[in-house]
Design a protein around this motif. Structure first.
Motif, PDB file in Angstrom:
ATOM      1  N   GLU A 191      -9.121   7.083  -0.725  1.00 59.73           N
ATOM      2  CA  GLU A 191      -9.300   6.045  -0.148  1.00 59.73           C
ATOM      3  C   GLU A 191      -8.211   5.381   0.338  1.00 59.73           C
ATOM      4  O   GLU A 191      -7.551   4.883   2.098  1.00 59.73           O
ATOM      5  CB  GLU A 191      -9.991   5.304  -1.284  1.00 59.73           C
ATOM      6  N   MET A 192      -7.238   5.296  -0.012  1.00 54.01           N
ATOM      7  CA  MET A 192      -6.176   5.125   0.257  1.00 54.01           C
ATOM      8  C   MET A 192      -5.291   5.270   1.715  1.00 54.01           C
ATOM      9  O   MET A 192      -4.693   4.976   1.920  1.00 54.01           O
ATOM     10  CB  MET A 192      -4.926   5.167  -1.555  1.00 54.01           C
ATOM     11  N   GLU A 193      -5.502   6.883   1.839  1.00 52.93           N
ATOM     12  CA  GLU A 193      -5.048   7.056   2.932  1.00 52.93           C
ATOM     13  C   GLU A 193      -5.727   5.847   3.821  1.00 52.93           C
ATOM     14  O   GLU A 193      -5.066   6.619   5.248  1.00 52.93           O
ATOM     15  CB  GLU A 193      -4.848   8.454   2.917  1.00 52.93           C
ATOM     16  N   ALA A 194      -6.886   6.769   3.638  1.00 52.65           N
ATOM     17  CA  ALA A 194      -7.475   5.954   4.601  1.00 52.65           C
ATOM     18  C   ALA A 194      -7.759   4.750   5.283  1.00 52.65           C
ATOM     19  O   ALA A 194      -7.305   4.098   6.400  1.00 52.65           O
ATOM     20  CB  ALA A 194      -9.296   5.752   4.618  1.00 52.65           C
ATOM     21  N   GLN A 195      -7.933   3.821   3.537  1.00 55.55           N
ATOM     22  CA  GLN A 195      -6.799   2.593   4.505  1.00 55.55           C
ATOM     23  C   GLN A 195      -5.884   2.051   4.608  1.00 55.55           C
ATOM     24  O   GLN A 195      -4.962   1.672   5.834  1.00 55.55           O
ATOM     25  CB  GLN A 195      -6.502   1.598   2.993  1.00 55.55           C
ATOM     26  N   MET A 214       0.893  -1.150  -0.049  1.00 58.13           N
ATOM     27  CA  MET A 214       0.145   0.031   0.656  1.00 58.13           C
ATOM     28  C   MET A 214       0.973   1.193  -0.082  1.00 58.13           C
ATOM     29  O   MET A 214       0.572   2.460  -0.973  1.00 58.13           O
ATOM     30  CB  MET A 214      -0.988  -0.647   1.385  1.00 58.13           C
ATOM     31  N   GLU A 215       2.216   0.908   0.227  1.00 62.82           N
ATOM     32  CA  GLU A 215       2.763   1.870   0.594  1.00 62.82           C
ATOM     33  C   GLU A 215       3.441   2.290  -0.841  1.00 62.82           C
ATOM     34  O   GLU A 215       3.908   3.681  -1.381  1.00 62.82           O
ATOM     35  CB  GLU A 215       3.651   2.358   2.016  1.00 62.82           C
ATOM     36  N   ALA A 216       3.712   1.621  -1.552  1.00 59.59           N
ATOM     37  CA  ALA A 216       4.223   1.819  -2.968  1.00 59.59           C
ATOM     38  C   ALA A 216       3.343   2.380  -3.815  1.00 59.59           C
ATOM     39  O   ALA A 216       3.604   3.518  -4.680  1.00 59.59           O
ATOM     40  CB  ALA A 216       5.131   0.354  -3.086  1.00 59.59           C
ATOM     41  N   GLN A 217       2.050   1.588  -3.543  1.00 61.18           N
ATOM     42  CA  GLN A 217       1.020   2.593  -4.094  1.00 61.18           C
ATOM     43  C   GLN A 217       0.854   4.208  -3.922  1.00 61.18           C
ATOM     44  O   GLN A 217       0.416   5.002  -4.945  1.00 61.18           O
ATOM     45  CB  GLN A 217      -0.429   1.935  -4.525  1.00 61.18           C
ATOM     46  N   ARG A 218       0.872   4.241  -2.559  1.00 58.97           N
ATOM     47  CA  ARG A 218       0.486   5.863  -1.833  1.00 58.97           C
ATOM     48  C   ARG A 218       2.041   6.576  -2.344  1.00 58.97           C
ATOM     49  O   ARG A 218       1.404   7.667  -2.862  1.00 58.97           O
ATOM     50  CB  ARG A 218       0.331   5.844  -0.682  1.00 58.97           C
ATOM     51  N   GLU A 233     -10.301  15.599  -9.997  1.00 67.42           N
ATOM     52  CA  GLU A 233     -10.785  15.076  -8.904  1.00 67.42           C
ATOM     53  C   GLU A 233     -10.349  13.415  -8.580  1.00 67.42           C
ATOM     54  O   GLU A 233     -11.417  13.568  -7.613  1.00 67.42           O
ATOM     55  CB  GLU A 233     -12.217  15.235  -9.936  1.00 67.42           C
ATOM     56  N   LEU A 234     -10.752  12.869  -9.557  1.00 65.07           N
ATOM     57  CA  LEU A 234     -10.903  11.067  -9.663  1.00 65.07           C
ATOM     58  C   LEU A 234      -9.620  10.869  -8.753  1.00 65.07           C
ATOM     59  O   LEU A 234      -9.585  10.312  -7.978  1.00 65.07           O
ATOM     60  CB  LEU A 234     -10.914  10.660 -10.544  1.00 65.07           C
ATOM     61  N   ALA A 235      -8.180  11.748  -8.591  1.00 62.33           N
ATOM     62  CA  ALA A 235      -7.111  11.292  -7.941  1.00 62.33           C
ATOM     63  C   ALA A 235      -7.085  11.392  -6.603  1.00 62.33           C
ATOM     64  O   ALA A 235      -7.046  10.853  -6.129  1.00 62.33           O
ATOM     65  CB  ALA A 235      -5.867  12.162  -8.633  1.00 62.33           C
ATOM     66  N   ARG A 240      -2.467   2.116 -13.139  1.00 62.41           N
ATOM     67  CA  ARG A 240      -1.143   2.257 -12.430  1.00 62.41           C
ATOM     68  C   ARG A 240      -1.494   2.789 -11.317  1.00 62.41           C
ATOM     69  O   ARG A 240      -1.056   2.694  -9.957  1.00 62.41           O
ATOM     70  CB  ARG A 240       0.003   2.696 -12.957  1.00 62.41           C
ATOM     71  N   PHE A 241      -2.461   3.621 -11.330  1.00 61.40           N
ATOM     72  CA  PHE A 241      -3.034   4.246 -10.155  1.00 61.40           C
ATOM     73  C   PHE A 241      -4.175   3.910  -9.688  1.00 61.40           C
ATOM     74  O   PHE A 241      -4.885   4.463  -8.472  1.00 61.40           O
ATOM     75  CB  PHE A 241      -3.803   5.914 -10.281  1.00 61.40           C
ATOM     76  N   GLY A 242      -4.305   2.877 -10.232  1.00 61.09           N
ATOM     77  CA  GLY A 242      -5.581   2.049  -9.678  1.00 61.09           C
ATOM     78  C   GLY A 242      -7.208   2.657 -10.062  1.00 61.09           C
ATOM     79  O   GLY A 242      -8.126   1.609  -9.624  1.00 61.09           O
ATOM     80  N   PHE A 243      -7.476   3.304 -11.278  1.00 59.81           N
ATOM     81  CA  PHE A 243      -8.529   3.413 -11.645  1.00 59.81           C
ATOM     82  C   PHE A 243      -9.144   2.569 -12.723  1.00 59.81           C
ATOM     83  O   PHE A 243      -8.321   1.873 -13.039  1.00 59.81           O
ATOM     84  CB  PHE A 243      -8.232   4.984 -12.893  1.00 59.81           C
ATOM     85  N   SER A 244      -9.986   2.252 -11.941  1.00 52.19           N
ATOM     86  CA  SER A 244     -11.070   1.576 -13.187  1.00 52.19           C
ATOM     87  C   SER A 244     -10.751   1.564 -14.373  1.00 52.19           C
ATOM     88  O   SER A 244     -10.964   2.690 -14.928  1.00 52.19           O
ATOM     89  CB  SER A 244     -12.508   1.336 -12.723  1.00 52.19           C
ATOM     90  N   LEU A 245     -11.260   0.595 -15.277  1.00 53.83           N
ATOM     91  CA  LEU A 245     -11.346   1.180 -16.666  1.00 53.83           C
ATOM     92  C   LEU A 245     -11.844   1.720 -16.924  1.00 53.83           C
ATOM     93  O   LEU A 245     -12.558   2.767 -18.099  1.00 53.83           O
ATOM     94  CB  LEU A 245     -11.242   0.266 -17.966  1.00 53.83           C
ATOM     95  N   GLU A 246     -13.511   2.101 -16.226  1.00 53.05           N
ATOM     96  CA  GLU A 246     -14.692   2.985 -16.755  1.00 53.05           C
ATOM     97  C   GLU A 246     -13.805   4.454 -16.645  1.00 53.05           C
ATOM     98  O   GLU A 246     -14.804   4.730 -16.829  1.00 53.05           O
ATOM     99  CB  GLU A 246     -15.913   2.437 -15.885  1.00 53.05           C
ATOM    100  N   ASP A 247     -14.129   4.347 -15.476  1.00 45.44           N
ATOM    101  CA  ASP A 247     -13.185   5.897 -13.966  1.00 45.44           C
ATOM    102  C   ASP A 247     -12.177   6.254 -15.618  1.00 45.44           C
ATOM    103  O   ASP A 247     -13.169   7.181 -16.583  1.00 45.44           O
ATOM    104  CB  ASP A 247     -12.216   5.584 -13.509  1.00 45.44           C
ATOM    105  N   ILE A 248     -11.431   5.259 -15.868  1.00 47.14           N
ATOM    106  CA  ILE A 248     -10.751   6.306 -17.349  1.00 47.14           C
ATOM    107  C   ILE A 248     -11.589   6.557 -18.610  1.00 47.14           C
ATOM    108  O   ILE A 248     -11.000   7.843 -19.032  1.00 47.14           O
ATOM    109  CB  ILE A 248      -9.175   5.215 -17.556  1.00 47.14           C
ATOM    110  N   ARG A 249     -12.331   5.875 -18.573  1.00 46.55           N
ATOM    111  CA  ARG A 249     -13.040   5.891 -20.079  1.00 46.55           C
ATOM    112  C   ARG A 249     -14.187   7.031 -20.106  1.00 46.55           C
ATOM    113  O   ARG A 249     -13.928   8.089 -21.355  1.00 46.55           O
ATOM    114  CB  ARG A 249     -13.963   5.089 -20.284  1.00 46.55           C
TER     115      ARG A 249
END
Lengths: 124, 124
Positions: free
Chosen positions: B91-95, A92-96, B83-85, B53-62
């Motif tokens: 999300e990731m920081e919460a995790q 997760m830190e890598a992703q971050r 905005e998406l980023a 690479r940043f974890g977005f879905s293809l749908e978001d990207i589209r």
DNA sequence: CGTCACAGTGACGTTAACGTCAACTCCTCT
DNA sequence: AGAGGAGTTGACGTTAACGTCACTGTGACG
């Protein structure tokens, strides 16, 4: 504890509990055909739910829980959990780090667009 | 650019490119039955791969890519991406916060076990 | 005794992002 | 003309974690 009571206590569906049993994460006893969840099952479910919140797969969780029953007891179980947690954290830190970079890039681009006067309304 | 050249340049499989076309992320032109990827497709693919690479879905990207073609142009596209980023980062920081907590808990438990002399070999 | 509500067991559906065939169609080279 | 090789379109397979039926069973209540 009946399946219904379990569901209400831990906020899961019956399907989920049956699924966990099929995956050997829980081992409720049977009274006739009905399931009864023991104190051990409840403890395991708590660990399962916590593991899920941390992003572990059910398979990872199962393996960790199994350590408790088999040889190692609590100690081996904790070590295993610890190792997995450390791994996940690294991932997760890598992703971050990548995301932070992306955010920085985007911010830079936006700033540039703004400087060129290309941004219309609610950009900044 | 042929599909083969695209695959080698960007390290993806033909299946992936065809899949992206089916999902309307790319719009290669056709020469007869064959696909030809334009300069625009290459630019889009770069953005797609970065998004992934940043974890977005293809749908978001589209959806983000579409902004470019439709009304807003680059500016709207960048705003959307930004905005998406920001969302993803939150999300990731919460995790990460939860994971940090879990790690701390595990470390505490292990320390306790060790203090009690319960830990055998390679625990610390 | 009827029926209700809850339990249990299959078994198929779902989402994402492709992988993996199978069966052509073309173009090219010899 | 025959052999290759690249490209194309279906269409089904895969993984995770359940959801959603459909059908059957069963104890309790009036």
């Amino acid at each position: 504890m009946t399946i219904r009571e379990m569901c209400e206590s831990y906020n899961v569906t019956p399907r989920t509990l049956r699924f966990y049993e099929a995956k050997e994460l829980l081992h409720p006893i049977r009274i006739g055909t009905r399931r009864l969840f023991t104190r051990r099952d409840r403890a395991r479910l708590v660990l399962i739910l916590r593991g899920k919140r941390f992003g572990f797969s059910l398979e990872d969780i199962r393996q960790t829980l199994d350590l408790y029953d088999r040889d190692g007891g609590v100690t081996a179980q904790r070590q295993r959990a610890f190792e997995l947690a450390v791994k996940r954290l690294a991932e997760m830190e890598a992703q971050r780090a990548e995301l932070d970079l992306a955010i920085a890039e985007l911010k830079a681009e936006l700033a540039e667009a703004e400087a060129k006067g290309l941004v219309p309304r609610h950009a900044a």
